[in-house]
Write an enzyme that holds these catalytic residues in place. Structure first.
Site, mmCIF file in Angstrom:
data_model
loop_
_atom_site.group_PDB
_atom_site.id
_atom_site.type_symbol
_atom_site.label_atom_id
_atom_site.label_comp_id
_atom_site.label_asym_id
_atom_site.label_seq_id
_atom_site.Cartn_x
_atom_site.Cartn_y
_atom_site.Cartn_z
ATOM 1 N N ALA A 132 0.849 -1.207 0.000
ATOM 2 C CA ALA A 132 0.000 0.000 0.000
ATOM 3 C C ALA A 132 0.874 1.242 0.000
ATOM 4 O O ALA A 132 2.044 1.189 0.377
ATOM 5 C CB ALA A 132 -0.898 0.034 1.239
ATOM 6 N N TYR A 186 -5.599 8.161 3.618
ATOM 7 C CA TYR A 186 -4.939 6.870 3.847
ATOM 8 C C TYR A 186 -5.836 5.966 4.692
ATOM 9 O O TYR A 186 -6.111 4.806 4.319
ATOM 10 C CB TYR A 186 -3.582 7.109 4.531
ATOM 11 C CG TYR A 186 -2.976 5.855 5.088
ATOM 12 C CD1 TYR A 186 -2.661 4.785 4.256
ATOM 13 C CD2 TYR A 186 -2.717 5.731 6.458
ATOM 14 C CE1 TYR A 186 -2.120 3.620 4.770
ATOM 15 C CE2 TYR A 186 -2.182 4.577 6.977
ATOM 16 C CZ TYR A 186 -1.884 3.525 6.132
ATOM 17 O OH TYR A 186 -1.357 2.372 6.656
#
Ligand code: UDP
Length: 317
Positions: free
Chosen positions: A48, A114
């Site tokens: 990620a 995020y």
């Protein structure tokens, strides 16, 4: 064990002697072939973009990579018959805490993109369980820190944005000054409080999660932290003790999306998976990080001649 990584951020040397597949999680053909070739039943998904500040400046990148590629990955895994999935999630799913320590019951209202992207994947997992029977555990990390006690594996990010590596790089003279992002938060010394958890304790939790899923445990979310909050100034003070010299600092503006306090309750994973953190004091965490940074000031770059011969290009084989 098989590691699949596009090496955009990861390092081949950090994979050591595990099987390695060079490629992207969104390459469904590659993922499918990898699952089939190695007979994969369980996946730990760590890939990620993970920078709070960047996610507020480039939200599209975070939605494309974390959510878009994550969705493609999940689809390929579920269709390939993978049964168990351990997901690297984050404390950022909670947003500004209503109470401390934060339990898994806390509302999830991310204050940054995020955190929002990680929450979206958790939501997808619930659907994949419903539709495909995939069982999953989401581990909501607080602040991963420290380095492998062997001194051979540690943090090497480009650019580096995390507090402890930046503090230690400043101690090494690689940076002139450590910026403190805001000292006007409603905390005892005005700087943000975070719950730092050693990477070895973090990795142990992944193994326990895989074992639990394989033994029939239901899907779950677990916090991973130590339950102690340390301020930015406390981190700097302990780092100064560990390195034995003063570290120059200056106070700068707050960073967008940063909650004042993030401290975990990890009672649930302790009770249900018998997780026991071993490196739970800040000094040990910083000492292991310091051993890595001091011995490898250029990160993985100069550790070994990187040998890609072990990398599989499954496509076309
Ligand atoms: N921080 C800081 N200066 C830096 C980097 C980070 O003051 O150069 C602060 C940041 O605002 C946060 C804490 O240190 O309160 C931990 O930040 P980090 O980026 O390491 O982890 P995060 O909390 O974003 O996961």
């Amino acid at each position: 064990m098989v590691v699949l990584d596009n090496l955009q951020k990861g390092h081949r040397a950090a994979v050591a002697d595990a099987e390695f597949v060079l490629g992207d999680i969104a390459d469904q053909d590659l993922v499918n072939k990898t699952v089939t070739r190695y007979g994969i039943e369980a996946v730990v998904h760590l890939a990620a973009d993970s920078l709070v500040g960047e996610s507020m400046q480039q939200p599209g990148k975070y939605f494309r990579h974390n959510v878009g590629k994550g969705a493609a990955f999940l689809e390929a895994l579920a269709e390939g018959g993978v049964k168990y999935f351990v997901f690297s999630s984050t404390a950022a799913v909670y947003g500004e805490p209503r109470e401390i320590p934060i339990t898994e019951e806390h509302p999830t209202r991310p204050t940054n993109v995020y955190g929002a992207t990680k929450l979206m994947i958790e939501e997808m997992l619930r659907w994949y369980e419903h539709i495909y029977g995939l069982r999953w555990i989401s581990l909501r990390y607080f602040n991963a820190a420290g380095a492998d006690p062997s001194g051979l594996i540690g943090e090497d990010h480009h650019p580096e944005t995390h507090l402890i590596p930046l503090v230690l790089q400043t101690a090494l003279g690689k940076r002139p000054v450590l910026q403190i992002y805001g000292d006007d938060y409603p905390t005892p010394d005005g700087t943000c409080l975070r719950d730092y958890i050693h990477v070895t304790d973090l990795s142990t939790a992944h193994v326990l999660a895989l074992e639990a899923l394989a033994a029939g445990s239901p899907s779950a979310v677990y916090n991973l932290g130590n339950g102690n909050g340390f301020s930015v100034r406390e981190v700097i003070r302990v780092a100064e003790q560990v390195v034995g010299r003063p570290i120059p600092v200056e106070v700068a503006a707050r960073r967008a999306g940063d909650p004042a306090v993030l401290v975990a309750s990890s009672a649930r994973i302790k009770a249900e998976l018998n997780w026991r953190p071993r490196y739970n004091d800040l000094e040990t965490i910083i000492r292991t990080a310091w051993a890595w940074h001091r011995q490898h000031p250029d990160g993985f770059a100069r550790i070994m001649n990187i040998d890609y011969s072990g990398a599989r290009t499954i496509n076309g084989q």
